[in-house]
Design an enzyme around this catalytic site. Structure first.
Site, mmCIF file in Angstrom:
data_model
loop_
_atom_site.group_PDB
_atom_site.id
_atom_site.type_symbol
_atom_site.label_atom_id
_atom_site.label_comp_id
_atom_site.label_asym_id
_atom_site.label_seq_id
_atom_site.Cartn_x
_atom_site.Cartn_y
_atom_site.Cartn_z
ATOM 1 N N TRP A 49 -2.244 12.140 40.201
ATOM 2 C CA TRP A 49 -2.769 12.818 39.019
ATOM 3 C C TRP A 49 -3.130 14.269 39.320
ATOM 4 C CZ3 TRP A 49 -1.443 9.331 35.673
ATOM 5 C CH2 TRP A 49 -1.570 7.986 35.986
ATOM 6 N N PHE A 66 10.661 7.837 15.112
ATOM 7 C CA PHE A 66 9.836 7.744 13.907
ATOM 8 C C PHE A 66 8.992 6.479 13.878
ATOM 9 C CE2 PHE A 66 13.462 5.250 12.636
ATOM 10 C CZ PHE A 66 12.951 4.284 11.772
ATOM 11 N N THR A 67 9.389 5.447 14.612
ATOM 12 C CA THR A 67 8.647 4.180 14.587
ATOM 13 C C THR A 67 7.246 4.323 15.170
ATOM 14 O OG1 THR A 67 9.583 3.450 16.686
ATOM 15 C CG2 THR A 67 10.745 2.777 14.671
#
Length: 193
Positions: A49, A66-67
């Site tokens: 990280w 788009f889902t």
């Protein structure tokens, strides 16, 4: 797409982009900054990280999805919060253009907008991070819940009159109903009851 490989990357990020009806240039710019600066990779010493895709000179693969704007109505998905196709394609292309301007154009890849695609992702560990712009909209049902919570908070919040400088130095009596415990404002949990 249609049995043909149209894009691929090596190490990097796979960005699944859901475009909402209310998304604007402001949200687009925020997402570009976040995606390119998100520290999800390890540094040279192995510290996790620590590094962004730009720090490591890795690639970015973008897929319009788009889902991601789905709202479930019972068990049926509803996509009315997704931007209509014509507007979304323009928005998506602008998003890609901004990524390429902010980074190295040759390291930004994409799928084919509006096509049915087979997307193969090999995660380096089970890491999926959801990013939303600060002005991201909330599901209308959730908004109603949040509004009701806010109204309840406003009803229960007591207003403490401002004190003059002379009164600030006077210790408060424990029986005094206006005495403060040191925690001003609402201290209730933010979670749903």
């Amino acid at each position: 797409v249609g049995g043909e490989q149209i894009s691929s990357i090596g190490r990097g990020l796979c960005v699944l982009l859901g475009i909402s009806l209310e998304d604007t240039q402001r949200e687009l710019e925020h997402m570009v900054r976040k995606i390119l600066n998100l520290r999800v990779f390890e540094d040279e010493s192995g510290k996790h990280w620590s590094k962004s895709v730009m720090d490591k000179q890795y690639e970015v693969l973008c897929v319009s999805q788009f889902t991601l704007q789905c709202i479930l109505k019972g068990n049926k998905p509803d996509y009315h919060m997704a931007m209509p196709t014509e507007q979304a394609e323009c928005f998506y292309n602008n998003f890609l253009e901004q990524l390429r301007k902010a980074y190295k154009p040759e390291l930004i890849k994409d799928g084919k907008f509006g096509a049915y695609m087979q997307v193969h992702i090999q995660n380096d560990g089970p890491v999926t991070i959801e990013l939303e712009s600060p002005a991201a909209t909330v599901d209308p049902k959730q908004l109603t819940k949040l509004e009701k919570q806010q109204q309840r908070k406003e009803k229960t919040r007591t207003k403490v009159p401002s004190e003059s400088s002379r009164e600030r130095n006077v210790p408060r009596n424990k029986e005094d109903p206006s005495a403060s415990s040191g925690a001003e404002g609402d201290v209730s949990s933010e979670r749903e009851p």
